[in-house]
Motif scaffolding. Sequence first.
Motif, mmCIF file in Angstrom:
data_model
loop_
_atom_site.group_PDB
_atom_site.id
_atom_site.type_symbol
_atom_site.label_atom_id
_atom_site.label_comp_id
_atom_site.label_asym_id
_atom_site.label_seq_id
_atom_site.Cartn_x
_atom_site.Cartn_y
_atom_site.Cartn_z
ATOM 1 N N PHE A 77 -61.262 62.131 -31.712
ATOM 2 C CA PHE A 77 -62.332 62.890 -31.069
ATOM 3 C C PHE A 77 -63.660 62.379 -31.604
ATOM 4 O O PHE A 77 -63.817 62.168 -32.805
ATOM 5 N N ARG A 78 -64.630 62.199 -30.686
ATOM 6 C CA ARG A 78 -65.943 61.646 -31.058
ATOM 7 C C ARG A 78 -66.991 62.751 -30.981
ATOM 8 O O ARG A 78 -67.144 63.389 -29.932
ATOM 9 N N TYR B 29 -61.792 73.518 -28.454
ATOM 10 C CA TYR B 29 -63.005 74.105 -29.018
ATOM 11 C C TYR B 29 -64.194 73.993 -28.065
ATOM 12 O O TYR B 29 -64.359 72.998 -27.352
ATOM 13 N N SER B 30 -65.037 74.984 -28.094
ATOM 14 C CA SER B 30 -66.306 74.954 -27.369
ATOM 15 C C SER B 30 -67.294 75.791 -28.159
ATOM 16 O O SER B 30 -67.058 76.986 -28.382
ATOM 17 N N GLY B 31 -68.381 75.174 -28.618
ATOM 18 C CA GLY B 31 -69.338 75.938 -29.393
ATOM 19 C C GLY B 31 -70.586 75.141 -29.721
ATOM 20 O O GLY B 31 -70.604 73.912 -29.660
ATOM 21 N N ASP C 47 -63.490 66.324 -23.717
ATOM 22 C CA ASP C 47 -62.620 66.106 -22.564
ATOM 23 C C ASP C 47 -61.270 65.577 -23.033
ATOM 24 O O ASP C 47 -61.010 65.473 -24.237
ATOM 25 N N ALA C 48 -60.423 65.205 -22.100
ATOM 26 C CA ALA C 48 -59.050 64.821 -22.422
ATOM 27 C C ALA C 48 -58.961 63.524 -23.219
ATOM 28 O O ALA C 48 -57.942 63.250 -23.852
ATOM 29 N N THR C 49 -60.030 62.717 -23.195
ATOM 30 C CA THR C 49 -60.013 61.444 -23.929
ATOM 31 C C THR C 49 -60.613 61.552 -25.327
ATOM 32 O O THR C 49 -60.657 60.575 -26.065
ATOM 33 N N GLY C 50 -61.106 62.745 -25.680
ATOM 34 C CA GLY C 50 -61.739 62.925 -26.970
ATOM 35 C C GLY C 50 -63.233 62.670 -26.964
ATOM 36 O O GLY C 50 -63.867 62.635 -28.021
ATOM 37 N N GLU C 51 -63.806 62.488 -25.775
ATOM 38 C CA GLU C 51 -65.257 62.309 -25.652
ATOM 39 C C GLU C 51 -65.926 63.663 -25.406
ATOM 40 O O GLU C 51 -65.335 64.564 -24.802
#
Length: 431
Positions: free
Chosen positions: A215-216, A403-405, A415-419
């Motif tokens: 994740f980036r 996560y969302s914050g 997103d699903a690619t870790g971006e």
Amino acid sequence: MRGALVVVAVATLALAACGSKNNTDTTAGGGSGTTAAGSETSGAGGESSAPGTESSATSGTGDAGGLKIVPQLQIDKTGKEVPAAAAADAADPAGDGKAKCSGISLAMAGALTGPNAALGINILNGAKVALDKHNKANADCQVEMKPFDTEGDPQKATQVAPQIVNEKSVIGLLGPAFSGETKATGGTFNQAGLLALTASATNPDLAKNGWKTFFRGLANDATQGPAVAKYMAETLKYKKVCVVQDNSDYGVGLAKEITTGLGSVADSSCAAKVKTGDKDFSATVSLITGASPDAVFYSGYYAEAAPFVAQLRDGGFTGTFVSADGTNDPQFVAQAGAASKDAILSCPCGPAPEAFAKEYQTLNNAEPGVYSVEGYDLTTIMLKAIDSGVKDRAGMIDFVKNYSGQGLAREYKWDATGELAAALIWIYKVQ
């Protein structure tokens, strides 16, 4: 790098806490250690300067003359200015103080020694602020962070990665810091099911490997490159730009994005390639001065950018020196001195809020640098996972994936690619 770091207030914002990445030819060595929140780590947090960041003998080096890297504006992928959002609702690593955990730790991987050590130290020191706040507030959940020095070298990182994986208490990794080392180790962390949450690796291809653990925590160079290219061509109205790249994964990837984004503004006759570790840029300087461009874009790190810009000025280049997050560190100014004046530096990172800058200074006896804020934000997210009851690596990945914050630097949602679902770029100037 400690003595050279500075904080500049812009409204409620302080100097940049941003920078990045990968250096592909630093020497192997180093190791790892363990630190509780707030404690000093070898090569990080206490020295007056980062190991390996000595000033070069280039003209003007070491006399910054009060110059600082100052935030200017935030832009989107089209190069247009976007108002900065307030970070008043940023997640607090202290939580509610009721967390319970035992035998759990986090790890950090990046350059803590070597020519670009400041970049890794900034991230670790930002993480330490989050850990300190969490551990002081949660007596029944004391989380340690174990730092692993890669020197920013992919080969060294492949030796360090198994050490991290074998630390059974480690359920989340902050890093790797550089793109090259992330590319070299991503498969190892993916196979081990260990979250690799990077605060600074920006090569776009990293998210295309099918890794479920990557994740980036910032924009990649497929965002930074076009945004900065548009800004140079359409806002600054440059007609000719020479793009110079180093041979790191970061430098190569970013230069490709910048060159494509500039289109005909990028003059192929003065495009050049250098190597990490180079100090003599005379051939490239001659090529550029002969082309008389409006600007030079340097795709690489401050260790080379500092002597390069000094030699450009000594060679008679009067255009603008532009670079990105690999250069966006006070060490660039400290080492290049007066030659760094008016340089434009981009970064997918944002300026450090003043309250955070004060906490950082108190704990680390230094001021925030590139990616210090990202180190804090991403560590906070992992601490929130632990406080919610996450006890293993699989749970940590699931928590981050959903996560969302809001953080100090930006909103975090992947997103699903870790971006990141949305990401913006900051423009800074040395003045």
